[in-house]
Design a protein around this motif. Structure first.
Motif, PDB file in Angstrom:
ATOM      1  N   ILE A 272       3.971  -4.890  -9.663  1.00 41.51           N
ATOM      2  CA  ILE A 272       2.394  -4.669  -9.559  1.00 41.51           C
ATOM      3  C   ILE A 272       2.497  -3.261  -9.314  1.00 41.51           C
ATOM      4  CG2 ILE A 272       0.262  -4.560  -7.970  1.00 41.51           C
ATOM      5  CD1 ILE A 272       1.189  -7.362  -7.204  1.00 41.51           C
ATOM      6  N   ASN A 273       2.106  -2.260 -10.298  1.00 40.83           N
ATOM      7  CA  ASN A 273       2.002  -0.856 -10.153  1.00 40.83           C
ATOM      8  C   ASN A 273       0.722  -0.414 -10.540  1.00 40.83           C
ATOM      9  OD1 ASN A 273       2.895   1.697  -9.842  1.00 40.83           O
ATOM     10  ND2 ASN A 273       3.962   1.815 -11.825  1.00 40.83           N
TER      11      ASN A 273
ATOM     12  N   GLN B  69      -1.960  -2.826  -0.704  1.00 36.42           N
ATOM     13  CA  GLN B  69      -2.165  -2.990   0.627  1.00 36.42           C
ATOM     14  C   GLN B  69      -2.177  -1.192   0.944  1.00 36.42           C
ATOM     15  OE1 GLN B  69       1.087  -4.033   3.073  1.00 36.42           O
ATOM     16  NE2 GLN B  69       0.259  -3.385   5.161  1.00 36.42           N
ATOM     17  N   ALA B  70      -3.379  -0.931   1.120  1.00 43.59           N
ATOM     18  CA  ALA B  70      -3.659   0.415   1.514  1.00 43.59           C
ATOM     19  C   ALA B  70      -3.108   0.910   3.043  1.00 43.59           C
ATOM     20  CB  ALA B  70      -4.971   0.867   1.560  1.00 43.59           C
ATOM     21  N   ILE B  71      -2.189   1.963   2.641  1.00 43.01           N
ATOM     22  CA  ILE B  71      -1.545   2.175   4.097  1.00 43.01           C
ATOM     23  C   ILE B  71      -2.222   3.882   4.458  1.00 43.01           C
ATOM     24  CG2 ILE B  71       0.585   1.199   3.863  1.00 43.01           C
ATOM     25  CD1 ILE B  71       1.942   3.692   2.657  1.00 43.01           C
ATOM     26  N   SER B  72      -2.766   4.552   3.547  1.00 44.18           N
ATOM     27  CA  SER B  72      -3.361   5.897   3.731  1.00 44.18           C
ATOM     28  C   SER B  72      -4.216   6.077   2.791  1.00 44.18           C
ATOM     29  CB  SER B  72      -2.289   6.828   3.943  1.00 44.18           C
ATOM     30  OG  SER B  72      -2.598   8.007   4.184  1.00 44.18           O
ATOM     31  N   THR B  73      -5.194   7.161   3.168  1.00 43.06           N
ATOM     32  CA  THR B  73      -6.214   7.826   2.144  1.00 43.06           C
ATOM     33  C   THR B  73      -5.904   9.279   2.150  1.00 43.06           C
ATOM     34  OG1 THR B  73      -7.562   8.124   3.865  1.00 43.06           O
ATOM     35  CG2 THR B  73      -8.012   6.188   2.885  1.00 43.06           C
ATOM     36  N   MET B  74      -6.175   9.679   0.794  1.00 39.62           N
ATOM     37  CA  MET B  74      -5.955  11.215   0.668  1.00 39.62           C
ATOM     38  C   MET B  74      -7.025  11.787  -0.171  1.00 39.62           C
ATOM     39  SD  MET B  74      -2.902  11.695  -2.200  1.00 39.62           S
ATOM     40  CE  MET B  74      -1.964  12.464  -1.239  1.00 39.62           C
TER      41      MET B  74
ATOM     42  N   GLN C 156       5.298   1.688  -2.700  1.00 37.81           N
ATOM     43  CA  GLN C 156       5.945   0.676  -2.954  1.00 37.81           C
ATOM     44  C   GLN C 156       5.724  -0.155  -3.930  1.00 37.81           C
ATOM     45  OE1 GLN C 156       6.946  -2.211   0.295  1.00 37.81           O
ATOM     46  NE2 GLN C 156       9.172  -1.496   0.082  1.00 37.81           N
ATOM     47  N   LYS C 157       6.110  -0.533  -4.931  1.00 41.20           N
ATOM     48  CA  LYS C 157       5.601  -1.361  -5.941  1.00 41.20           C
ATOM     49  C   LYS C 157       5.612  -2.827  -5.263  1.00 41.20           C
ATOM     50  CE  LYS C 157       7.573   0.718  -9.989  1.00 41.20           C
ATOM     51  NZ  LYS C 157       8.505   0.738 -11.046  1.00 41.20           N
TER      52      LYS C 157
ATOM     53  N   PRO D 104       2.465  -7.326  -1.704  1.00 39.41           N
ATOM     54  CA  PRO D 104       1.319  -6.571  -2.131  1.00 39.41           C
ATOM     55  C   PRO D 104       2.054  -4.996  -2.438  1.00 39.41           C
ATOM     56  CG  PRO D 104       1.056  -6.917   0.000  1.00 39.41           C
ATOM     57  CD  PRO D 104       2.181  -7.823  -0.419  1.00 39.41           C
ATOM     58  N   ALA D 105       1.570  -4.238  -3.448  1.00 41.36           N
ATOM     59  CA  ALA D 105       1.942  -2.985  -3.502  1.00 41.36           C
ATOM     60  C   ALA D 105       1.416  -2.173  -2.192  1.00 41.36           C
ATOM     61  CB  ALA D 105       1.530  -2.454  -4.985  1.00 41.36           C
ATOM     62  N   MET D 106       2.225  -1.150  -1.820  1.00 40.28           N
ATOM     63  CA  MET D 106       1.854  -0.311  -0.551  1.00 40.28           C
ATOM     64  C   MET D 106       1.248   0.914  -1.318  1.00 40.28           C
ATOM     65  SD  MET D 106       4.848  -1.095   2.148  1.00 40.28           S
ATOM     66  CE  MET D 106       4.002  -0.181   3.413  1.00 40.28           C
TER      67      MET D 106
END
Length: 178
Positions: A125-126, A138-143, A157-158, A169-171
């Protein structure tokens, strides 16, 4: 008064008496009925025990088959992935110092790994540029970004799917709302 009895009438009168005696002799006694009922009951009890035993055996066989299937479900995958590990081990043992040869070997190993993944429907999953999907990402941050809010702008991470089911899930980092 000597009366003569017609022989036909005498037979009719005597016949019901004979039939009653025969009926009594043919009718089973209460003790015989009880013995037969107990025998039937015992046979039914034995049949029930047999059916229960068969059901228990079938349940146990199904449980054993399920356990074996679960235990050896990844056997084919394991056999395929072992060859990839063998290739990686050979690359690590290379002491030649030939960087190009080592890079080519690792490249071939990566292609072999991709082939194994495809064979077993294990897909990456890319999601770069896609909208955030909580089932796959899986959202780990926003920018801050020029992209629409909640669009994946960086993959940390794929992720991976196995036969269409997300197993990791992709991070990702997503675009912040403006």
């Amino acid at each position: 008064m000597n009366q003569e009895v017609n022989p036909e009438i005498q037979e009719e009168v005597a016949a019901p008496a004979v039939e009653q005696e025969g009926a009594e002799a043919a009718a089973p006694s209460t003790e015989d009925l009880l013995t037969q009922a107990l025998a039937d009951l015992e046979k039914a009890r034995q049949d029930i025990l047999y059916v229960r035993a068969e059901a228990e055996n079938a349940r146990r066989r199904a449980q054993d088959e399920t356990e074996k299937a679960r235990k050896f479900a990844v056997e084919k995958f394991a056999r395929e992935i072992i060859s990839v590990k063998d290739a990686m081990d050979m690359a690590l043992l290379d002491q030649s110092g030939n960087f190009e040869g080592l890079k080519m070997g690792v490249d071939l190993t990566a292609k072999q790994l991709v082939t194994v993944f495809e064979k077993f429907e294990l897909r990456e999953i890319n999601p770069m540029g896609e909208k955030l999907d909580p089932n796959k990402h899986q959202a780990i941050s926003t920018m801050p970004s020029e992209e629409e809010a909640n669009t994946v702008v960086q993959v940390m991470q794929k992720g991976y799917e196995l036969s269409g089911r997300t197993i990791r899930p992709a991070m990702v980092v997503v675009a912040a709302a403006k």
